[in-house]
Each structure stands twice: as structure tokens, then as C-alpha cells.
Design an enzyme around this catalytic site. Structure first.
Site, PDB file in Angstrom:
ATOM      1  N   GLY A  54       0.843  -1.190   0.000  1.00 32.89           N
ATOM      2  CA  GLY A  54       0.000   0.000   0.000  1.00 32.89           C
ATOM      3  C   GLY A  54       0.874   1.234   0.000  1.00 32.89           C
ATOM      4  CB  CYS A  81       5.357  -4.186   0.147  1.00 31.31           C
ATOM      5  SG  CYS A  81       6.266  -2.690  -0.224  1.00 31.31           S
ATOM      6  CE1 TYR A  82       1.588   1.235   5.603  1.00 32.24           C
ATOM      7  CE2 TYR A  82      -0.156  -0.420   5.713  1.00 32.24           C
ATOM      8  CZ  TYR A  82       0.433   0.750   6.183  1.00 32.24           C
ATOM      9  OH  TYR A  82      -0.143   1.423   7.229  1.00 32.24           O
ATOM     10  CG  HIS A 166       5.541  -6.141  -4.618  1.00 27.54           C
ATOM     11  ND1 HIS A 166       4.304  -5.911  -4.056  1.00 27.54           N
ATOM     12  CD2 HIS A 166       6.274  -5.031  -4.374  1.00 27.54           C
ATOM     13  CE1 HIS A 166       4.276  -4.703  -3.515  1.00 27.54           C
ATOM     14  NE2 HIS A 166       5.461  -4.153  -3.693  1.00 27.54           N
ATOM     15  CD  GLU A 168       2.424  -8.785  -5.115  1.00 27.38           C
ATOM     16  OE1 GLU A 168       3.232  -9.503  -4.502  1.00 27.38           O
ATOM     17  OE2 GLU A 168       2.177  -7.602  -4.794  1.00 27.38           O
ATOM     18  CB  VAL A 223     -15.621 -14.123 -22.484  1.00 27.38           C
ATOM     19  CG1 VAL A 223     -15.227 -15.354 -21.695  1.00 27.38           C
ATOM     20  CG2 VAL A 223     -14.722 -13.948 -23.686  1.00 27.38           C
ATOM     21  CG  ASP A 224     -17.180 -11.554 -18.699  1.00 30.13           C
ATOM     22  OD1 ASP A 224     -16.316 -12.446 -18.815  1.00 30.13           O
ATOM     23  OD2 ASP A 224     -16.901 -10.370 -18.456  1.00 30.13           O
ATOM     24  CB  SER A 225     -23.144 -12.282 -21.561  1.00 29.86           C
ATOM     25  OG  SER A 225     -22.949 -12.460 -22.939  1.00 29.86           O
ATOM     26  CE  LYS A 366     -12.953 -11.488 -19.991  1.00 26.51           C
ATOM     27  NZ  LYS A 366     -14.175 -10.693 -20.070  1.00 26.51           N
TER      28      LYS A 366
END
Ligand code: XMP
Length: 524
Positions: A54, A81-82, A166, A168, A223-225, A366
Site C-alpha cells: 500500500g 511490503c506495506y 512483491h 505476486e 465471454v462473460d455473458s 477473467k
């Protein structure tokens, strides 16, 4: 549930990325603002906590702190980190401003065998101003870098850990292993969050929610719908009515592909509403981008309303809301983005209609939506489609939208897409890095734009005076910022050549070299 990790967001630009990395380990996790009510987090029975980075400094007035329930739960903690600094501060250690901000790559060397970090030296991504100067009681230093004498720390008996770097981001290649050790070994989560598990849990939830009531879905081709509709159909079968409004603003062959995929592969009886002429009439003479969007959004709602009424106004409506939408609307202190364009989600919820929402993708990223789509039987080509704006080709056909100009655009766009596909550049490689320029590893979004600009050309021996196609191709992780894709010259040459030769009415092709910001991805 076989395991659950709660990620507390202290305002990091990487918070969602942490969640995605945990999900990639097939472990379910959710993001919470750091000051979320304890009950909201604890009712999920977390097996461990990850505290994000953060922008704050722990000694600042009003700096975010680790809530008491995190310690009281006695579950393992990983502060990044933070998050590490807040952990240090909360447990009586010392945090101080580093002499120099450490930003970028660093080499971290392990000091002592421990369950979190392997002992080998590894490159990591650092981005911090403050650093740890005094360990809290019970902690030992696990690794150091040149600028961070305490690059990693741990209290092995309480299972509390902190990382100054980090894990990630892709720039920390060993980060995945570190997160895996924390989530699987230290927290004891089982890697059972798979597409099959997601589907069966979701089906159960949908059945519980809707019982035997009819459900309505608006399929847009995105894609989503499509995945949401497929999931609901799997759960409630014939109770679902799926409506597809053909606006005439889709890409080449897209309408047919949607119908085929849903009908032939999944047995969904699509109600297709042919509204092409209605949209063309409503758009006649309109050139102003926001007006186009308004007209398309409103026309869509009216058509959808008519269909819903014809179907007896089902109580439930399927929405393809996905997790980043949910997170963005509840993130802490994140300035709500200024509205640059009205994003009409064609296929979205008409605001004056009252439905109860069925949102089977509400907790999925996604990538997970795509995997679930494949597991449900949707074709690869549909599941991996690049995002497409709700108002469709209307906002890529600058100036007036006519049948002829749409066809011109559609053909140019199909050439671009097929050439990128042949070059293996239609998808962004999963190893695409989050920041900084890099070798091209695909495109996140690529399309043609038809400009209402005519210029002089020469074809054969004749003068031409025709329109221009602009090619747009970008790489991005989140579509909030984007870089223009460094497409190979030879590829650009082939695309340009094919467009001027194969698309009547176009005699010039240009390539868009602007990043976002200052430009946006779409041109309107
Ligand atoms: P911009 O042009 O704002 O686009 O940089 C960011 C992303 O959003 C998509 N986009 C839309 N999506 N309805 C949508 O569902 C819209 O009205 C809309 N406008 C832009 C765009 O394609 C890009 O992926």
C-alpha cells in the site's frame, strides 16, 4: 470448503494480482478492504491472511492498520511490503524510511532454512520507501538484499511472515513458489478450487437461489455473458430463456458463431431478435460518440424489455458480473475513475426494470471465467475472444454508421485478426510482464478503426480518393492503462497490403502509436 485465504487490501496496485496468483494455485481467496467488518471476513473461516502492499507509511496519521481479529484468529499471516511494515509496527518492531527508495529489481539471498523462502538467491521486484530496521519479538530475518538488510522475516512458531518484495508480480520469478509454500504448506489449504469444483458449487447455488422460477439471460456474444448463460443453463435447463439481440454491430461472423456455439454445442435455445435495421435507423446521421452510445444503450433496453414482456417478465436475470468489477466498486480509498466514456453494457441491466440478479461469475477472475467456459463446453475461439465494447463496431466506425461503412470496417478488422492469429499474437502470453516495455508476447486487444477521412491514392494508374483504416493493437493487464503493441514491421506491412487490396473503399492504412493514457484504447 477445502481452504480459504483472506487478502486484506491496504491500497496496493497489485492487490488483485495477489488474489489471482492464489487462485492460480487452485485455492479460493477473496479480497477485502483492510477495514472491512470482522464478521464479513471471519464468516469465511480463513485458513490464512495475506496483507497487501500500500502507499502509506505506518507512522503516518490515519495509516491503515492490521485489524485485531487477524491476530486473534491465530491463522498464519503473510505481510507483503506495506503489509510487512504494518505487521512489524503492530508487533512492536521498527520501521524507518530507507535511505533510498528501492524500486525495481533486486537480488535476495536466503539466510536460514525456513518454510516460506527457498535458500537460493533469487531476483525479486522491490517497490518501497520504508523498510524494517528492528524485528518484532519472536521474529528472525530470513533473507536480505543489498538495500534491505531484512528483505524477509518470519516468526516460525506463530507462522507470521513478511516480505519486503512483491512475490505476486512476474518480475519475481520465484514468487509463485513462495506463495505456494505459504498457501498450501503453511496455511494447509488444499488445491481443490478447479473449474469442475467451481461449476458444481455454482450450479448448486443457482438451483438454491432460483428454485423452479423462470430465468432470463441477455447474451451479447462476449465471454462473460456466454459463460454465465452456459452455467445457468447447466443448473436450471429449460427454465432459462436466453435472448440474443443481433444489433448488426458485431464483428465478422460473430453473430453466427454465438448462435452456433450456444445452440449446437450446449443445446441452448437462443431467442434471436433481428434488430439490425432498427439500430441502423436509430443511428442514421449520428456522428457524435456519446450520442451513438446513448442511442445504442437505449435501443437495446427497449428491445430487451419487449422480449422480457413477451416472455412473461421472468423474476430472475443472469448477469455476467465478474470479480474485478465487484472489487473495484469496494476498493479502499481508490479514487473512483472519472467518467471518460459512458460504458453501456449492451446486454446489461435495464435500470428501470426490477429483476433479481443471478451472478454465477461474481467471484471469478477473467482467467477463471475462461477455464470454466471451456469446461462447460464453449469453443476455444469464443472463450479466448478479445474484449469487445458493448456498442460494438459503432464506436470503431468514426463518423456516420452505415451498412457500407460497417462492412468496410468488418472486412479490414477480419484481416487484422486473421493475420494476428496466424502469427500467434491474438492472445497475450501469460508470461507478459506487468510493467515496463518488453518483447512482444501477444496483444490484449487489437482491432481496426474506420476513419471518416479521405485521402488521395493511386491504384493501377487511376487516382483514388478513399477512406482510411487505423490499426489499433495494445498490451495491457487491466485495460486501465495500456501500451501500444510493437507489432513486427513485416506483419504490419502484410496487413496493410491486404487491406488496401481486399477492402473496397480503403486506400490508406495507419498504425496507432499512442498508449493509454493519454489516449484511450477505443477511438470513441
Ligand atoms: P477505453 O477505450 O476506455 O476502453 O480505453 C477500455 C476497455 O473497455 C472497452 N470498452 C467498453 N466495454 N462497453 C463495454 O462493455 C463500452 O461501452 C465500452 N467502451 C470501451 C474497450 O474495448 C477496452 O477493452
Amino acid at each position: 470448503m477445502p481452504g480459504f485465504i483472506a487478502i486484506l487490501d491496504f491500497g496496493s496496485q497489485y492487490a488483485q494480482l495477489i488474489a489471482r496468483r492464489v487462485r492460480e494455485l487452485n485455492v479460493y481467496c477473496e479480497l477485502f478492504p483492510w477495514d472491512a467488518p470482522a464478521q464479513m471476513v471471519l464468516e469465511r473461516h480463513p485458513n490464512g491472511f495475506i496483507l497487501s502492499g500500500g502507499p502509506a507509511s505506518v507512522y503516518e496519521n490515519g495509516a491503515p492498520i492490521i485489524p485485531g481479529y487477524v491476530f486473534e484468529s491465530a491463522a498464519p499471516i503473510l505481510g507483503i511490503c506495506y503489509g510487512m511494515q504494518a505487521l512489524t509496527y503492530a508487533l512492536g518492531g521498527q520501521v524507518a524510511a530507507a535511505g533510498a527508495r528501492e524500486y525495481g529489481m533486486a537480488e535476495v539471498t536466503g539466510i536460514i532454512e525456513n518454510p516460506l523462502l527457498s535458500m537460493k538467491s533469487q531476483p525479486v521486484w522491490m517497490s518501497h520507501g520504508d523498510r524494517i530496521e528492528g524485528l518484532p519479538e519472536g521474529f528472525i530475518c530470513l533473507a536480505r538484499s543489498v538495500n534491505s538488510p531484512i528483505a524477509a522475516m518470519g516468526d516460525l512458531s506463530r507462522r507470521y511472515y513478511g516480505l519486503q518484495f512483491h512475490p505476486e508480480v512476474h518480475h519475481t520469478p520465484g514468487g509463485k513458489e513462495t506463495l505456494q509454500r505459504f498457501v498450501l504448506d503453511i496455511c494447509g489449504c488444499a488445491p481443490e478450487w478447479t473449474p469442475e469444483a467451481i461449476i458444481s458449487e455454482s450450479i448448486h447455488r443457482i438451483q438454491q437461489q432460483v428454485g423452479s422460477s423462470p430465468v432470463l439471460s441477455a447474451v451479447s456474444g462476449g465471454v462473460d455473458s456466454s459463460v454465465a448463460t452456459a452455467m445457468v443453463q447447466r443448473a436450471v435447463g429449460d427454465q432459462l430463456a436466453a435472448v440474443f439481440v443481433d444489433t448488426g454491430l458485431l464483428r465478422q461472423d460473430e453473430a453466427v458463431q454465438v448462435k452456433t456455439a450456444l445452440h449446437e454445442r450446449l443445446g441452448i435455445e437462443l431467442i434471436v431478435v433481428d434488430a439490425v435495421e432498427r439500430f441502423m435507423t436509430a443511428l442514421r446521421g449520428v456522428t457524435e460518440p456519446e450520442q451513438k452510445r446513448r442511442i445504442i444503450g437505449e435501443s437495446f433496453i427497449r428491445i430487451f424489455e419487449q422480449e422480457a414482456q413477451r416472455l412473461g417478465m421472468p423474476q430472475y436475470l443472469v448477469q455476467g458480473t465478474i470479480y474485478p468489477d465487484v472489487v473495484e466498486s469496494s476498493a479502499p480509498d481508490r479514487a473512483k475513475a472519472q467518467r471518460i466514456k459512458t460504458h453501456h453494457n449492451v446486454g446489461g441491466l435495464p435500470s428501470d426494470m426490477t429483476f433479481k440478479l443471478v451472478e454465477p461469475l461474481r467471484y471469478l477472475f477473467k482467467d477463471e471465467v475462461r477455464l470454466v467456459g471451456l469446461a462447460l463446453g464453449l469453443p476455444e475461439a469464443m472463450v479466448w475472444r478479445q474484449p469487445f465494447p458493448g456498442p460494438g463496431l459503432a464506436v470503431r466506425c468514426l463518423g456516420e454508421v452505415t451498412h457500407e461503412r460497417l462492412e468496410r470496417l468488418r472486412r479490414a478488422d477480419a484481416i487484422l485478426t486473421s493475420e494476428l492469429d496466424a502469427a500467434g499474437l491474438l492472445r497475450l502470453s501469460p508470461n507478459h510482464s506487468e510493467s515496463g516495455p518488453q518483447a512482444l508476447s501477444g496483444t490484449s486487444q487489437a482491432f481496426a478503426v474506420l476513419l471518416p477521412v479521405r485521402s488521395v491514392g493511386v491504384m493501377g494508374d487511376a487516382r483514388t480518393y478513399q477512406e482510411t483504416i487505423a490499426l489499433r493493437a495494445v498490451t495491457t493487464e487491466d485495460f486501465m492503462t495500456a501500451d501500444w503493441a510493437r507489432l513486427p514491421y513485416n506483419l504490419l506491412a502484410r496487413i496493410s497490403n491486404r487491406i488496401v487490396n481486399e477492402v473496397p473503399g480503403v486506400n490508406r492504412v495507419v498504425y496507432d502509436l499512442t498508449s493509454k493514457p493519454p489516449a484511450t484504447i477505443e477511438w470513441e
